[in-house]
Write a protein that holds these residues in place. Structure first.
Motif, PDB file in Angstrom:
ATOM      1  N   SER A  91      39.681  25.610  31.724  1.00 52.33           N
ATOM      2  CA  SER A  91      40.950  26.160  31.223  1.00 52.33           C
ATOM      3  C   SER A  91      41.763  26.615  32.422  1.00 52.33           C
ATOM      4  O   SER A  91      41.246  26.675  33.547  1.00 52.33           O
ATOM      5  CB  SER A  91      40.701  27.361  30.298  1.00 52.33           C
ATOM      6  N   GLY A  92      43.017  26.968  32.167  1.00 53.35           N
ATOM      7  CA  GLY A  92      43.841  27.507  33.253  1.00 53.35           C
ATOM      8  C   GLY A  92      43.277  28.823  33.763  1.00 53.35           C
ATOM      9  O   GLY A  92      43.252  29.073  34.972  1.00 53.35           O
ATOM     10  N   VAL A  93      42.827  29.662  32.836  1.00 54.24           N
ATOM     11  CA  VAL A  93      42.265  30.954  33.258  1.00 54.24           C
ATOM     12  C   VAL A  93      41.001  30.738  34.099  1.00 54.24           C
ATOM     13  O   VAL A  93      40.773  31.439  35.094  1.00 54.24           O
ATOM     14  CB  VAL A  93      41.997  31.861  32.033  1.00 54.24           C
ATOM     15  N   ILE A  96      42.119  30.057  37.513  1.00 54.71           N
ATOM     16  CA  ILE A  96      42.521  31.289  38.218  1.00 54.71           C
ATOM     17  C   ILE A  96      41.267  32.006  38.735  1.00 54.71           C
ATOM     18  O   ILE A  96      41.200  32.407  39.903  1.00 54.71           O
ATOM     19  CB  ILE A  96      43.338  32.205  37.272  1.00 54.71           C
ATOM     20  N   TYR A 117      50.940  36.208  34.873  1.00 59.44           N
ATOM     21  CA  TYR A 117      50.404  35.939  33.529  1.00 59.44           C
ATOM     22  C   TYR A 117      49.419  37.047  33.150  1.00 59.44           C
ATOM     23  O   TYR A 117      48.575  37.436  33.972  1.00 59.44           O
ATOM     24  CB  TYR A 117      49.705  34.580  33.629  1.00 59.44           C
ATOM     25  N   GLU A 160      53.371  33.957  41.272  1.00 66.04           N
ATOM     26  CA  GLU A 160      53.666  33.112  40.116  1.00 66.04           C
ATOM     27  C   GLU A 160      55.181  33.096  40.014  1.00 66.04           C
ATOM     28  O   GLU A 160      55.813  34.158  39.980  1.00 66.04           O
ATOM     29  CB  GLU A 160      53.039  33.709  38.847  1.00 66.04           C
ATOM     30  N   SER A 164      55.798  35.132  34.526  1.00 73.07           N
ATOM     31  CA  SER A 164      55.538  35.026  33.095  1.00 73.07           C
ATOM     32  C   SER A 164      56.486  35.928  32.301  1.00 73.07           C
ATOM     33  O   SER A 164      56.775  37.056  32.696  1.00 73.07           O
ATOM     34  CB  SER A 164      54.087  35.396  32.786  1.00 73.07           C
ATOM     35  N   ASP A 189      50.219  30.532  40.974  1.00 70.68           N
ATOM     36  CA  ASP A 189      50.152  29.911  39.651  1.00 70.68           C
ATOM     37  C   ASP A 189      51.439  29.094  39.491  1.00 70.68           C
ATOM     38  O   ASP A 189      52.526  29.654  39.342  1.00 70.68           O
ATOM     39  CB  ASP A 189      50.047  31.010  38.587  1.00 70.68           C
ATOM     40  N   THR A 191      52.051  26.795  37.107  1.00 70.91           N
ATOM     41  CA  THR A 191      52.033  26.137  35.796  1.00 70.91           C
ATOM     42  C   THR A 191      53.442  25.805  35.306  1.00 70.91           C
ATOM     43  O   THR A 191      53.677  24.739  34.746  1.00 70.91           O
ATOM     44  CB  THR A 191      51.310  27.037  34.769  1.00 70.91           C
ATOM     45  N   SER A 213      46.588  22.669  30.284  1.00 70.40           N
ATOM     46  CA  SER A 213      46.812  22.770  28.837  1.00 70.40           C
ATOM     47  C   SER A 213      48.303  22.657  28.514  1.00 70.40           C
ATOM     48  O   SER A 213      48.661  22.379  27.380  1.00 70.40           O
ATOM     49  CB  SER A 213      46.309  24.115  28.307  1.00 70.40           C
ATOM     50  N   LYS A 214      49.162  22.911  29.492  1.00 68.82           N
ATOM     51  CA  LYS A 214      50.609  22.944  29.268  1.00 68.82           C
ATOM     52  C   LYS A 214      51.227  21.567  29.494  1.00 68.82           C
ATOM     53  O   LYS A 214      51.106  20.698  28.662  1.00 68.82           O
ATOM     54  CB  LYS A 214      51.248  24.015  30.162  1.00 68.82           C
ATOM     55  N   MET A 223      42.461  21.976  26.442  1.00 68.39           N
ATOM     56  CA  MET A 223      42.442  23.104  27.375  1.00 68.39           C
ATOM     57  C   MET A 223      41.855  22.627  28.701  1.00 68.39           C
ATOM     58  O   MET A 223      40.775  22.017  28.716  1.00 68.39           O
ATOM     59  CB  MET A 223      41.532  24.224  26.862  1.00 68.39           C
ATOM     60  N   MET A 224      42.568  22.881  29.781  1.00 66.10           N
ATOM     61  CA  MET A 224      42.027  22.520  31.100  1.00 66.10           C
ATOM     62  C   MET A 224      42.873  23.193  32.186  1.00 66.10           C
ATOM     63  O   MET A 224      44.016  23.593  31.915  1.00 66.10           O
ATOM     64  CB  MET A 224      42.041  20.999  31.290  1.00 66.10           C
ATOM     65  N   TRP A 343      52.370  26.485  25.585  1.00 65.55           N
ATOM     66  CA  TRP A 343      53.698  25.887  25.706  1.00 65.55           C
ATOM     67  C   TRP A 343      53.553  24.561  26.429  1.00 65.55           C
ATOM     68  O   TRP A 343      52.436  24.166  26.776  1.00 65.55           O
ATOM     69  CB  TRP A 343      54.665  26.824  26.436  1.00 65.55           C
TER      70      TRP A 343
HETATM   71  C1  LIG Z   1      48.774  29.329  29.839  1.00 63.55           C
HETATM   72  C2  LIG Z   1      48.868  29.824  31.210  1.00 63.55           C
HETATM   73  C3  LIG Z   1      47.723  29.973  31.992  1.00 63.55           C
HETATM   74  C4  LIG Z   1      46.323  29.806  31.454  1.00 63.55           C
HETATM   75  O1  LIG Z   1      46.051  28.556  31.012  1.00 63.55           O
HETATM   76  P1  LIG Z   1      44.951  28.244  29.870  1.00 63.55           P
HETATM   77  O2  LIG Z   1      44.782  26.784  30.022  1.00 63.55           O
HETATM   78  O3  LIG Z   1      45.600  28.654  28.581  1.00 63.55           O
HETATM   79  O4  LIG Z   1      43.734  29.038  30.179  1.00 63.55           O
HETATM   80  C5  LIG Z   1      47.886  30.371  33.298  1.00 63.55           C
HETATM   81  N1  LIG Z   1      49.091  30.623  33.802  1.00 63.55           N
HETATM   82  C6  LIG Z   1      50.211  30.509  33.083  1.00 63.55           C
HETATM   83  C7  LIG Z   1      51.519  30.808  33.718  1.00 63.55           C
HETATM   84  C8  LIG Z   1      50.135  30.122  31.753  1.00 63.55           C
HETATM   85  O5  LIG Z   1      51.254  30.058  31.022  1.00 63.55           O
END
Ligand SMILES: *Cc1c(COP(=O)(O)O)cnc(C)c1O
Length: 404
Positions: A91-93, A96, A117, A160, A164, A189, A191, A213-214, A223-224, A343
């Motif tokens: 996942s993104g988290v 991180i 975030y 970031e 966020s 970050d 994203t 994931s976005k 999710m990744m 999103w």
């Molecule tokens: C959604 C998001 C994440 C985490 O991503 P996941 O795939 O949902 O764990 C990290 N940073 C930002 C800015 C995000 O919007």
């Protein structure tokens, strides 16, 4: 066909070709889904060799991936200027956490942008604090105050941009330069922009991560996460990820790779729609402010125009109303926007937000009078619907506010 050199092409071309090595795709267009825990060896000597080298793209055991994951990681490296390699996370988290754990040690100080975030902030005050890392937040619009924090040693900086929920744009090259002068590692970050909209490693950052994931997934069904870096930090990321036992499923990797092929055109369309909708929102009497650096006149627009090559469909707006329930009514009446997290999908989403709850040092645009008087705000993720339908939808729900 031999592998094409992606360096000589523009990003839109690159996302269609990157990672499609003939040894991974065979005669078909997409790298097939290689489902595997066990990799088999011809001989015992081959097995020993594979175990010893721990090479990128070498068969060994399922936890080190197989061509489906290697192909996606390779594609992400090829679209990330300055990257030596990319590590995939569930996942993104998780990405991180992978970055933090690759860089930080007990006793280290971490400086984190105050508009990070929320789960990133929670990681700083939870997991990292337990591991003996001291995190301090800084205002990404105040480089003087940020610089002053380097009076004591700093191990790493977390950025970031746009931030966020409230979308402030940080002067990343300047903030990263201060970190570099002080031997601190800069992580970001990315994203929101993805490498198609901003290239962190070329703007002074050491490690860049994003939630796949976005935009990369793009269809709200996986999710990744990923982190990319130059050689030194890529090695550290990879080693840490291996020690944590992190792996992504080949099915999800194939979905993410499929999403990547259309990412450039999806981002272009959702950016254009978001700008059109944000401009319209700005004219509406029920709106106090639109938080969107892609708009001329936004406080972040100058730096965004200087550093970014593209945008996306994500921005926020603040209502004039002082009624905390107003957001709920506005989103409940929307027909073409889902209410939900995440999103970057093809479908539009609306989410009431309370950014002031996640700020330690920055002022929030939802609290124009300081602590007294907060204004409700909504984040929109604009998808691929016709923007005129989305504007009509927003118009009908805002019109209902006037009768309340
Ligand atoms: C959604 C998001 C994440 C985490 O991503 P996941 O795939 O949902 O764990 C990290 N940073 C930002 C800015 C995000 O919007």
């Amino acid at each position: 066909m031999s592998g094409k050199d992606p360096k000589n092409t523009r990003p839109a071309t690159r996302v269609t070709q990157a990672g499609r090595r003939p040894e991974w795709t065979g005669p078909v267009v997409n790298t097939p889904v290689w489902r595997a825990s066990t990799h088999l060896y011809e001989t015992e000597a081959d097995r020993k060799l594979a175990g010893k080298s721990n090479a990128d793209g070498g068969f060994f055991y399922g936890r080190r991936g197989a061509p489906t994951q290697w192909s996606l990681a390779d594609a992400l490296t090829q679209i990330e200027p300055g990257a030596h390699g990319t590590v995939l996370y569930p996942s993104g988290v998780a990405a991180i956490a992978g970055c933090m754990l690759a860089v930080l040690r007990p006793g280290d100080r971490l400086l984190m942008t105050d508009n990070a975030y929320d789960p990133t902030r929670s990681m700083a005050s939870g997991l990292l604090k337990r591991l003996g890392v001291k995190a301090e937040f800084f205002d990404p619009l105040d480089i003087g105050a940020y610089r002053a924090l380097f009076d004591e040693p700093v191990r790493a900086v977390w950025l970031e941009s746009p931030g966020s929920l409230t979308m402030e744009v940080c002067d990343v090259p300047a903030f990263a330069a201060v970190a570099r002068e002080n031997d601190a590692v800069t992580m970001i970050d990315n994203t929101w922009a993805s490498p198609l909209g901003f290239s962190p490693l070329e703007h002074g950052c050491d490690i860049t991560m994003m939630s796949l994931s976005k935009h990369v997934g793009g269809h709200s069904d996986l999710m990744m996460g990923s982190a990319s870096a130059g050689e030194r930090w890529y090695r550290a990321l990879r080693r840490t990820s291996q020690q944590l036992g992190q792996v992504v499923s080949p099915d999800d990797a194939a979905l993410a790779a499929r999403g990547l092929r259309t990412m450039a055109i999806r981002l272009e369309q959702s950016t254009a729609s978001a700008v059109e909708i944000a401009k319209w929102l700005r004219q509406q009497p029920q709106i106090a402010s639109v938080l969107c650096p892609m708009l001329e006149g936004d406080p972040g627009h100058a730096i965004w125009s200087r550093d970014f090559t593209g945008g996306c469909g994500l921005f926020s707006f603040v209502l004039e109303s002082d009624d905390p329930q107003a957001c709920g009514r506005v989103v409940d009446e929307l027909e073409h926007f889902g209410i939900g997290y995440s999103w970057g999908g093809f479908e539009s989403l609306a989410l009431p937000i309370v950014p002031q709850e996640y700020r330690a040092v920055m002022a929030s645009p939802t609290q124009p009078g300081g602590d007294t008087g907060t204004k409700p705000a909504i984040r929109l993720s604009i998808g691929l619907e016709d923007p005129q339908d989305l504007i009509a939808d927003l118009a009908q729900t805002l019109a209902k506010m006037d009768h309340k």
